[in-house]
Write an enzyme that holds these catalytic residues in place. Sequence first.
Site, short mmCIF file in Angstrom:
data_model
loop_
_atom_site.label_atom_id
_atom_site.label_comp_id
_atom_site.label_asym_id
_atom_site.label_seq_id
_atom_site.Cartn_x
_atom_site.Cartn_y
_atom_site.Cartn_z
N GLY A 1 88.01 74.19 -2.97
CA GLY A 1 86.76 74.88 -2.63
C GLY A 1 86.88 75.94 -1.54
N GLY B 1 88.55 81.55 -4.04
CA GLY B 1 88.23 81.94 -5.41
C GLY B 1 86.91 81.44 -5.96
N PHE C 1 101.46 79.03 -13.61
CA PHE C 1 102.25 80.25 -13.62
C PHE C 1 102.54 80.65 -15.04
CE2 PHE C 1 105.35 76.93 -13.63
CZ PHE C 1 105.27 76.26 -12.42
N TYR D 1 91.60 77.85 -23.26
CA TYR D 1 92.79 77.37 -23.97
C TYR D 1 92.98 75.86 -23.82
CZ TYR D 1 95.38 78.38 -19.52
OH TYR D 1 95.82 78.46 -18.22
N PRO E 1 87.97 85.36 -18.22
CA PRO E 1 88.50 86.03 -17.03
C PRO E 1 87.45 86.33 -15.96
CG PRO E 1 88.49 87.53 -18.93
CD PRO E 1 88.05 86.19 -19.45
C1 HXC Z 1 108.59 79.31 -12.92
C2 HXC Z 1 108.08 78.22 -10.96
C3 HXC Z 1 107.19 79.26 -10.59
C4 HXC Z 1 107.05 80.37 -11.50
C5 HXC Z 1 107.18 77.78 -9.02
N1 HXC Z 1 108.03 77.33 -9.95
N2 HXC Z 1 106.65 78.96 -9.39
N3 HXC Z 1 108.77 78.24 -12.10
N4 HXC Z 1 107.77 80.34 -12.64
N5 HXC Z 1 106.22 81.38 -11.24
C6 HXC Z 1 108.81 76.08 -9.91
C7 HXC Z 1 109.65 75.95 -8.66
O1 HXC Z 1 110.87 76.67 -8.79
C8 HXC Z 1 109.88 74.44 -8.62
O2 HXC Z 1 110.85 74.03 -9.55
C9 HXC Z 1 108.56 73.88 -9.14
O3 HXC Z 1 107.93 74.95 -9.87
C10 HXC Z 1 107.65 73.43 -8.03
O4 HXC Z 1 107.49 74.52 -7.12
P1 HXC Z 1 106.78 74.35 -5.72
O5 HXC Z 1 106.65 75.68 -5.09
O6 HXC Z 1 107.45 73.25 -4.97
O7 HXC Z 1 105.37 73.80 -6.20
P2 HXC Z 1 104.07 73.53 -5.39
O8 HXC Z 1 104.21 73.72 -3.93
O9 HXC Z 1 103.60 72.24 -5.88
O10 HXC Z 1 103.12 74.75 -5.83
C11 HXC Z 1 102.29 74.71 -6.90
C12 HXC Z 1 102.36 76.00 -7.70
C13 HXC Z 1 101.78 77.21 -6.96
C14 HXC Z 1 101.61 75.75 -9.00
C15 HXC Z 1 103.80 76.25 -8.01
O11 HXC Z 1 101.73 78.32 -7.83
C16 HXC Z 1 100.41 77.01 -6.40
O12 HXC Z 1 100.24 76.45 -5.33
N6 HXC Z 1 99.33 77.44 -7.10
C17 HXC Z 1 97.93 77.19 -6.68
C18 HXC Z 1 97.03 78.33 -7.01
C19 HXC Z 1 97.04 78.74 -8.47
O13 HXC Z 1 98.06 78.59 -9.16
N7 HXC Z 1 95.90 79.32 -8.93
C20 HXC Z 1 95.80 79.78 -10.27
C21 HXC Z 1 94.86 78.95 -11.05
S1 HXC Z 1 94.34 79.94 -12.40
P3 HXC Z 1 112.39 73.72 -9.12
O14 HXC Z 1 113.01 73.27 -10.39
O15 HXC Z 1 112.94 75.04 -8.61
O16 HXC Z 1 112.34 72.65 -8.06
C22 HXC Z 1 94.22 79.08 -13.83
C23 HXC Z 1 93.45 79.72 -14.97
C24 HXC Z 1 94.15 80.69 -15.76
O17 HXC Z 1 94.66 78.00 -13.92
C25 HXC Z 1 93.28 81.59 -16.60
C26 HXC Z 1 93.20 83.00 -16.05
C27 HXC Z 1 92.68 84.02 -16.97
P1 NAP Z 2 92.51 79.85 -6.86
O1 NAP Z 2 91.69 80.61 -5.86
O2 NAP Z 2 93.99 79.98 -6.79
O3 NAP Z 2 92.10 78.33 -6.77
C1 NAP Z 2 92.98 77.27 -6.89
C2 NAP Z 2 92.68 76.29 -5.78
O4 NAP Z 2 93.38 75.07 -6.04
C3 NAP Z 2 93.10 76.77 -4.39
O5 NAP Z 2 92.01 76.71 -3.52
C4 NAP Z 2 94.18 75.77 -3.98
O6 NAP Z 2 94.08 75.48 -2.57
C5 NAP Z 2 93.83 74.56 -4.81
N1 NAP Z 2 95.00 73.70 -5.06
C6 NAP Z 2 96.16 74.05 -5.67
N2 NAP Z 2 97.01 73.01 -5.66
C7 NAP Z 2 96.36 71.98 -5.05
C8 NAP Z 2 96.71 70.64 -4.74
N3 NAP Z 2 97.90 70.12 -5.06
N4 NAP Z 2 95.78 69.86 -4.09
C9 NAP Z 2 94.58 70.37 -3.75
N5 NAP Z 2 94.19 71.62 -4.03
C10 NAP Z 2 95.07 72.42 -4.67
O7 NAP Z 2 92.11 80.27 -8.35
P2 NAP Z 2 90.70 80.43 -9.10
O8 NAP Z 2 90.84 81.57 -10.02
O9 NAP Z 2 89.56 80.38 -8.15
O10 NAP Z 2 90.68 79.11 -10.00
C11 NAP Z 2 89.72 78.09 -9.84
C12 NAP Z 2 89.60 77.28 -11.12
O11 NAP Z 2 89.13 78.10 -12.17
C13 NAP Z 2 90.91 76.67 -11.60
O12 NAP Z 2 90.69 75.40 -12.15
C14 NAP Z 2 91.34 77.63 -12.69
O13 NAP Z 2 92.18 77.00 -13.64
C15 NAP Z 2 89.98 77.97 -13.29
N6 NAP Z 2 89.97 79.21 -14.08
C16 NAP Z 2 90.02 80.43 -13.46
C17 NAP Z 2 89.96 81.57 -14.22
C18 NAP Z 2 89.93 82.93 -13.60
O14 NAP Z 2 89.86 83.92 -14.35
N7 NAP Z 2 89.96 83.06 -12.29
C19 NAP Z 2 89.86 81.47 -15.61
C20 NAP Z 2 89.84 80.23 -16.20
C21 NAP Z 2 89.87 79.10 -15.42
P3 NAP Z 2 95.35 75.13 -1.64
O15 NAP Z 2 96.38 76.15 -1.90
O16 NAP Z 2 94.76 75.11 -0.25
O17 NAP Z 2 95.78 73.74 -2.05
#
Ligand code: HXC
Ligand code: NAP
Length: 289
Positions: free
Chosen positions: A22, A25, A104, A154, A197
């Site tokens: 929360g 985003g 990712f 998806y 999106p």
């Molecule tokens: C391939 C990757 C990678 C990448 C990390 N890894 N990034 N592999 N491509 N881009 C691998 C690392 O090398 C490692 O593997 C493993 O993943 C774990 O990496 P960590 O950095 O230790 O993971 P962690 O700290 O748990 O971080 C979580 C995360 C990070 C998912 C990797 O991106 C994150 O914190 N994201 C939170 C915010 C987010 O993603 N928001 C988007 C949501 S949008 P190895 O083997 O090297 O140990 C969404 C909707 C989509 O979901 C729709 C949009 C239109």
């Molecule tokens: P965002 O800002 O990256 O939000 C992701 C949030 O998840 C961050 O606040 C992050 O906070 C938290 N998070 C990640 N790993 C976590 C963990 N291990 N424990 C607790 N919190 C964690 O992205 P957003 O676009 O607002 O996405 C919000 C939601 O909407 C997601 O479920 C996403 O799949 C969905 N969604 C987004 C879109 C879009 O177009 N933006 C489209 C479809 C669906 P910390 O890093 O502090 O943990």
Amino acid sequence: MYDQPMLRDNALKDKVIIVTGGGTGLGKSMVSYFLDLGASVCIASRKIDVLEKTAEEFKEKAAGRILPVACDVRKYDEVENTINETVKKFGKVNALVNNAAGNFISPTERLSHRAFDAVVDIVLKGSYNFTLALGKYWIKDKIKGTVLSILTTYAHTGSGWVVPSACGKAGVLAMTRSLAVEWAKYGIRLNAVAPGPFPTAGAWDRLLPEPIKKDFDPANKVPVGRVGEHQELSNLCAFLVSDYSSYIDGEMIAIDGAEWLKGAGQFNNMDKVTPEMWDMLEAFAKGKK
Ligand code: HXC
Ligand code: NAP
């Protein structure tokens, strides 16, 4: 109009809501609106500095009604701690928004198994950790709780190049539909929304970095012709966590300007056919009779 707040004043008065992720985003936008509607909100994610900054931003309009708690949703003890801290501060919890996510974009064969785990554990395990812990608490204390999970379209179509996320979101959809039936008798409702999106720094900078942004601009894929506004998503989410939606249970509602359907229909790519070409095609087809 669609970027304006929709629900009546105090629609969420006396509600206590936990929103995972929360602090940034879409979660942050929802929290802002829930506070406007009178709710008290706990925001929970890993980065306490980000959560505290968000709480500070909302302090003026919601003094005493926002609680930041550091929590990795993958860790059950941290989830339980978040619920306990929320009950300690606000006396109870009424609703949960499973919004935290990781993702990712990558060819699946390039991912390590740890990378797959990282995403599935945040999305699926994080959501069932919170849902299970709160469900136990609601059933024990006879509270009519509600769970809203933020998925993606998806979740039901699947999608290449984001396979761990698709697996995790599909699992949360299955949980939503299953528990809606099983826990209805306790007055617990579960629903989901599937956003198309919506620009956010977290999702867009990560999934659509500059080099590919232009060629894969999501707005070009949306029949309605634009990306989403945060307020219109917040309107839908506020409705779904409020008592106004009491008869909606086990649903996933897409809010995507018909984006996913455009990909599904076999003839949905005919926009480029001009009126002159249609005249020609019609004459050709009729000439075949
Ligand atoms: C391939 C990757 C990678 C990448 C990390 N890894 N990034 N592999 N491509 N881009 C691998 C690392 O090398 C490692 O593997 C493993 O993943 C774990 O990496 P960590 O950095 O230790 O993971 P962690 O700290 O748990 O971080 C979580 C995360 C990070 C998912 C990797 O991106 C994150 O914190 N994201 C939170 C915010 C987010 O993603 N928001 C988007 C949501 S949008 P190895 O083997 O090297 O140990 C969404 C909707 C989509 O979901 C729709 C949009 C239109
Ligand atoms: P965002 O800002 O990256 O939000 C992701 C949030 O998840 C961050 O606040 C992050 O906070 C938290 N998070 C990640 N790993 C976590 C963990 N291990 N424990 C607790 N919190 C964690 O992205 P957003 O676009 O607002 O996405 C919000 C939601 O909407 C997601 O479920 C996403 O799949 C969905 N969604 C987004 C879109 C879009 O177009 N933006 C489209 C479809 C669906 P910390 O890093 O502090 O943990």
